[in-house]
Design a protein around this motif. Structure first.
Motif, PDB file in Angstrom:
ATOM      1  N   ARG A   1       0.852  -1.190   0.000  1.00  0.00           N
ATOM      2  CA  ARG A   1       0.000   0.000   0.000  1.00  0.00           C
ATOM      3  C   ARG A   1       0.888   1.240   0.000  1.00  0.00           C
ATOM      4  N   ILE A   2       0.435   2.278  -0.670  1.00  0.00           N
ATOM      5  CA  ILE A   2       1.223   3.508  -0.769  1.00  0.00           C
ATOM      6  C   ILE A   2       1.464   4.109   0.609  1.00  0.00           C
ATOM      7  N   ARG A   3       0.470   4.094   1.460  1.00  0.00           N
ATOM      8  CA  ARG A   3       0.621   4.684   2.794  1.00  0.00           C
ATOM      9  C   ARG A   3       1.688   3.962   3.619  1.00  0.00           C
ATOM     10  N   ASP A   4       1.895   2.666   3.344  1.00  0.00           N
ATOM     11  CA  ASP A   4       2.848   1.879   4.115  1.00  0.00           C
ATOM     12  C   ASP A   4       4.303   2.113   3.700  1.00  0.00           C
TER      13      ASP A   4
ATOM     14  N   HIS B   1       3.369  25.680   0.311  1.00  0.00           N
ATOM     15  CA  HIS B   1       3.781  24.475   1.021  1.00  0.00           C
ATOM     16  C   HIS B   1       3.638  23.272   0.103  1.00  0.00           C
ATOM     17  N   VAL B   2       4.337  22.202   0.426  1.00  0.00           N
ATOM     18  CA  VAL B   2       4.325  21.011  -0.427  1.00  0.00           C
ATOM     19  C   VAL B   2       4.036  19.764   0.407  1.00  0.00           C
ATOM     20  N   TRP B   3       3.557  18.730  -0.269  1.00  0.00           N
ATOM     21  CA  TRP B   3       3.323  17.438   0.366  1.00  0.00           C
ATOM     22  C   TRP B   3       3.391  16.363  -0.711  1.00  0.00           C
ATOM     23  N   LEU B   4       3.518  15.118  -0.297  1.00  0.00           N
ATOM     24  CA  LEU B   4       3.574  14.006  -1.242  1.00  0.00           C
ATOM     25  C   LEU B   4       2.175  13.469  -1.503  1.00  0.00           C
ATOM     26  N   SER B   5       1.879  13.279  -2.782  1.00  0.00           N
ATOM     27  CA  SER B   5       0.593  12.733  -3.191  1.00  0.00           C
ATOM     28  C   SER B   5       0.842  11.754  -4.342  1.00  0.00           C
ATOM     29  N   SER B   6      -0.203  11.439  -5.092  1.00  0.00           N
ATOM     30  CA  SER B   6      -0.050  10.462  -6.171  1.00  0.00           C
ATOM     31  C   SER B   6       0.391  11.101  -7.479  1.00  0.00           C
ATOM     32  N   GLU B   7       0.295  12.430  -7.582  1.00  0.00           N
ATOM     33  CA  GLU B   7       0.648  13.106  -8.826  1.00  0.00           C
ATOM     34  C   GLU B   7       0.961  14.567  -8.552  1.00  0.00           C
TER      35      GLU B   7
ATOM     36  N   ARG C   1      -4.584  31.327   3.128  1.00  0.00           N
ATOM     37  CA  ARG C   1      -3.343  30.795   3.690  1.00  0.00           C
ATOM     38  C   ARG C   1      -3.503  29.359   4.214  1.00  0.00           C
ATOM     39  N   SER C   2      -4.410  28.607   3.652  1.00  0.00           N
ATOM     40  CA  SER C   2      -4.612  27.223   4.075  1.00  0.00           C
ATOM     41  C   SER C   2      -3.334  26.405   3.887  1.00  0.00           C
ATOM     42  N   ARG C   3      -3.024  25.551   4.881  1.00  0.00           N
ATOM     43  CA  ARG C   3      -1.860  24.670   4.791  1.00  0.00           C
ATOM     44  C   ARG C   3      -2.308  23.205   4.688  1.00  0.00           C
ATOM     45  N   ALA C   4      -3.502  22.991   4.208  1.00  0.00           N
ATOM     46  CA  ALA C   4      -4.038  21.631   4.112  1.00  0.00           C
ATOM     47  C   ALA C   4      -3.249  20.788   3.116  1.00  0.00           C
ATOM     48  N   HIS C   5      -3.233  19.471   3.367  1.00  0.00           N
ATOM     49  CA  HIS C   5      -2.652  18.503   2.448  1.00  0.00           C
ATOM     50  C   HIS C   5      -3.798  17.721   1.805  1.00  0.00           C
ATOM     51  N   ILE C   6      -3.936  17.831   0.505  1.00  0.00           N
ATOM     52  CA  ILE C   6      -5.024  17.162  -0.201  1.00  0.00           C
ATOM     53  C   ILE C   6      -4.515  15.836  -0.774  1.00  0.00           C
ATOM     54  N   GLU C   7      -5.249  14.759  -0.500  1.00  0.00           N
ATOM     55  CA  GLU C   7      -4.902  13.411  -0.973  1.00  0.00           C
ATOM     56  C   GLU C   7      -3.439  13.057  -0.684  1.00  0.00           C
TER      57      GLU C   7
ATOM     58  N   ASP D   1      -3.355   7.183   1.584  1.00  0.00           N
ATOM     59  CA  ASP D   1      -3.635   6.453   0.343  1.00  0.00           C
ATOM     60  C   ASP D   1      -3.542   4.949   0.600  1.00  0.00           C
ATOM     61  N   ARG D   2      -4.685   4.285   0.650  1.00  0.00           N
ATOM     62  CA  ARG D   2      -4.737   2.864   0.974  1.00  0.00           C
ATOM     63  C   ARG D   2      -4.581   1.961  -0.252  1.00  0.00           C
ATOM     64  N   ARG D   3      -4.461   2.527  -1.417  1.00  0.00           N
ATOM     65  CA  ARG D   3      -4.287   1.716  -2.626  1.00  0.00           C
ATOM     66  C   ARG D   3      -2.908   1.057  -2.630  1.00  0.00           C
ATOM     67  N   THR D   4      -2.817  -0.088  -3.274  1.00  0.00           N
ATOM     68  CA  THR D   4      -1.504  -0.671  -3.497  1.00  0.00           C
ATOM     69  C   THR D   4      -0.871   0.045  -4.695  1.00  0.00           C
TER      70      THR D   4
END
Length: 349
Positions: free
Chosen positions: A31-34, A65-71, A222-228, A233-236
């Motif tokens: 899984r991606i989250r793992d 700000h930055v975060w890791l996502s699928s794309e 000024r939102s610092r939210a992380h989207i997806e 991410d529970r997908r493999t």
């Protein structure tokens, strides 16, 4: 009964093997989250800091700000940048290359180009720039329906050229982000580069003035939210890539067989010549990479076109009907034509 020894043996546990050493089949089942990925202490971190420095040098104090996502993406309502998780580790970049034939943002230069583009979206969101009347007059309506694919006009001089595929033509929001990226890039010399493109130059001049206006101002949003984020991410990885490949799949072209007979033949006179299948398989990677570079289509899309061509050649038992160097040139034109006929430039940023 025999007496038990008072000394107990300590059980030694083998250290758990890290996913870094998994083969592709094992890795795809995770899984991606793992994967437990972070931006910190990766090649992403200094590139983000470089983006912030470029903004600061241009008088913009805002730091997306930055975060890791699928794309790659910058979501509406959040002035930040999602970065694909595969960039957080070399092993995942290798998997991405094998699965999609490309690592988007894998090099320093390509990563910075995309970061500047996404920073344009983030700043547009943070300062609500697309609400301005003049912004709409220059770029168009931000609320215009967002297409899943688009057909660009390569000869147009109304748009800057920054990311592959003439991406500025996809939507007004992309037009602004691409214009911003060209404006932001160090030593871009955009006034000289676009001096004979009056419409594109006017957009750059507008962005230049707009950035001077907001310099030193605090952003409205000024939102610092992380989207997806990858942490949820529970997908493999396998499920992730099945979805990715579905995005870049192509529809078979009805005129393919006619075009194939211009390059190959099923005539008995050529029975001693190499098969079209073996010929195309031998140059498959070269064709895919060359067409991707010149058309801006995703390499996976082009590879699907190639597989369709190879399958048709196999069914019809076609063979080379001309010299190899001529066939190679014509094969390049055939794959390019078939790819362009698909009309699919995917909106992915």
């Amino acid at each position: 009964m025999p007496r038990r020894s008072q000394t107990t043996r300590r059980r030694t546990r083998r250290p758990r093997r890290s996913w870094v050493h998994y083969d592709d089949a094992e890795l795809l089942d995770l899984r991606i989250r793992d994967l437990d990925l972070r931006v910190e202490r990766t090649t992403i971190e200094p590139r983000v800091r470089k983006l912030w420095d470029e903004l600061k040098q241009r008088g913009i104090g805002f730091r997306p700000h930055v975060w890791l996502s699928s794309e790659w993406f910058s979501p509406d309502g959040v002035p930040g940048i999602g970065i694909p998780f595969y960039l957080a580790h070399p092993r995942l970049m290798k998997l991405e290359q094998r699965q999609m034939f490309e690592v988007e943002g894998g090099s320093q230069s390509s990563c910075m180009r995309i970061l500047r583009h996404e920073a344009g979206h983030a700043i547009d969101t943070a300062y609500r720039l697309h609400y301005r009347k003049r912004w709409r007059e220059i770029f168009g309506r931000y609320t215009e329906r967002y297409p899943t694919t688009y057909s660009p006009r390569p000869a147009s001089k109304k748009f800057v050229v920054h990311l592959p595929g003439w991406y500025a033509q996809a939507h007004p929001a992309e037009d602004f982000a691409e214009t911003f990226a060209v404006w932001l890039a160090p030593r871009s010399n955009w006034r000289r580069q676009y001096r004979n493109w009056p419409v594109a130059l006017a957009k750059l001049e507008y962005v230049d003035g707009l950035m001077r206006e907001i310099s030193g101002r605090r952003p409205a949003l000024r939102s610092r939210a992380h989207i997806e984020p990858v942490s949820r991410d529970r997908r493999t990885l396998r499920e992730h890539y099945v979805e990715r490949r579905r995005t870049y799949a192509t529809e078979p072209s009805g005129v393919l067989n006619r075009d194939l007979l211009r390059l190959f033949s099923d005539d008995e006179r050529y029975a001693g010549r190499p098969t079209a299948v073996s010929f195309l398989r031998g140059i498959r990677r070269e064709l895919r990479d060359t067409v991707a570079e010149w058309t801006g289509h995703h390499p996976y899309t082009i590879d699907q076109v190639l597989l369709e061509i190879i399958e048709q050649c196999k069914k019809r038992r076609l063979r080379l009907a001309r010299a190899r160097h001529q066939a190679k040139t014509h094969a390049l034109m055939l794959v390019t034509t078939q790819t362009m006929r698909s009309g699919r430039y995917e909106i992915a940023l």
